[in-house]
Design a protein around this motif. Structure first.
Motif, PDB file in Angstrom:
ATOM      1  N   ILE A   1       0.878  -1.234  -0.053  1.00 27.05           N
ATOM      2  CA  ILE A   1       0.044   0.119   0.095  1.00 27.05           C
ATOM      3  C   ILE A   1       0.922   1.363   0.029  1.00 27.05           C
ATOM      4  N   TYR A   2       2.045   1.112  -0.298  1.00 32.38           N
ATOM      5  CA  TYR A   2       3.039   2.294  -0.816  1.00 32.38           C
ATOM      6  C   TYR A   2       2.239   3.516  -1.749  1.00 32.38           C
ATOM      7  N   LEU A   3       1.875   4.729  -1.049  1.00 32.28           N
ATOM      8  CA  LEU A   3       1.369   5.580  -1.675  1.00 32.28           C
ATOM      9  C   LEU A   3       1.862   5.912  -2.960  1.00 32.28           C
ATOM     10  N   PRO A   4       2.960   5.926  -3.357  1.00 31.90           N
ATOM     11  CA  PRO A   4       3.537   6.577  -4.456  1.00 31.90           C
ATOM     12  C   PRO A   4       3.106   5.223  -5.552  1.00 31.90           C
ATOM     13  N   LYS A   5       3.297   4.080  -5.362  1.00 29.56           N
ATOM     14  CA  LYS A   5       2.645   2.901  -5.892  1.00 29.56           C
ATOM     15  C   LYS A   5       1.407   2.917  -6.245  1.00 29.56           C
ATOM     16  N   ILE A   6       0.589   3.180  -5.432  1.00 26.57           N
ATOM     17  CA  ILE A   6      -0.982   3.314  -5.536  1.00 26.57           C
ATOM     18  C   ILE A   6      -1.503   4.281  -6.591  1.00 26.57           C
TER      19      ILE A   6
END
Length: 236
Positions: free
Chosen positions: A25-30
């Motif tokens: 759930i890493y924000l940049p990946k999302i």
């Protein structure tokens, strides 16, 4: 031993997960995975600034074919000035752009807005292309989480508000198709660098982000991505 209440526990859990490059759930990946609408880059058909004053000349400014790159270079990590707070199922997020070093693969380290422009005044029109880099910005998001269990989490966006601080470095590059002469490239570049101009552009972007269609599409997109990410996190 102090008791940690549920809101604080889940706030820290999600903030840690969204700040960890190894987390599902890493924000940049999302944000990189978004497609409808895409946030890497985010595009808009038109952005009408209406009548403005450039130098002393009243002029209508229209931007078209807008693209904003660098959005996934963002963090909710407290060390970067971000925050993630649960209150019941309501979530308040403060995300800071341009803070990751290095940024995710194929993502601009800072924000870059590019567009075509048309300047209209007294029966005349000048056109060209514009690129603006911005090295500091933030996003405040209010969201509601729901669902019968964690893997079926539903994300509903209530509001999204981007902002650019006074300390941001704004660097424009202006290219006129023709007719710009010596005056207009300098005058239009100075106009774009003004904080009031950037604030006006950001306000228009916020209006678009908070339109019902865009919010609904983005809510559905984030729901799907979050559900897939959490399932993979729990069952690697």
């Amino acid at each position: 031993m102090a008791v940690v209440n549920q809101d604080i526990f889940f706030s820290k859990l999600f903030q840690t997960g969204m700040s960890d490059p190894n987390s599902r759930i890493y924000l940049p990946k999302i944000l990189t995975d978004t497609q409808n609408p895409s946030l890497n880059p985010y595009t808009m058909d038109r952005l009408d600034l209406g009548q403005q004053t450039i130098g002393v000349i009243p002029i209508n400014v229209l931007l078209t074919n807008i693209s904003i790159k660098g959005i996934p270079s963002v963090s909710v990590n407290a060390q970067e000035g971000g925050s993630f707070v649960f209150t019941g199922l309501n979530t308040a997020i403060n995300a800071q752009f341009c803070t990751l070093s290095p940024p995710p693969p194929n993502v601009n380290p800072i924000l870059e807005l590019s567009a075509d422009f048309a300047l209209s005044f007294t029966g005349n029109q000048l056109t060209g292309t514009l690129e603006v880099t911005i090295d500091k910005a933030a996003l405040n998001a209010q969201m509601l989480l729901s669902g019968d269990q964690l893997i079926n989490i539903i994300t509903t966006i209530n509001s999204l508000q981007a902002s650019v601080p006074d300390t941001a470095l704004i660097t424009p590059k202006v290219t006129f198709d023709s007719g710009g002469g010596e005056f207009w490239p300098t005058a239009f570049s100075k106009f774009i660098k003004k904080k009031t101009t950037i604030d006006a552009i950001v306000a228009k972007v916020n209006d678009e982000l908070n339109s019902p269609g865009t919010k609904d599409n983005l809510s559905r997109e984030l729901t799907t991505i979050f559900q897939n990410a959490i399932r993979q996190q729990l069952n690697p």
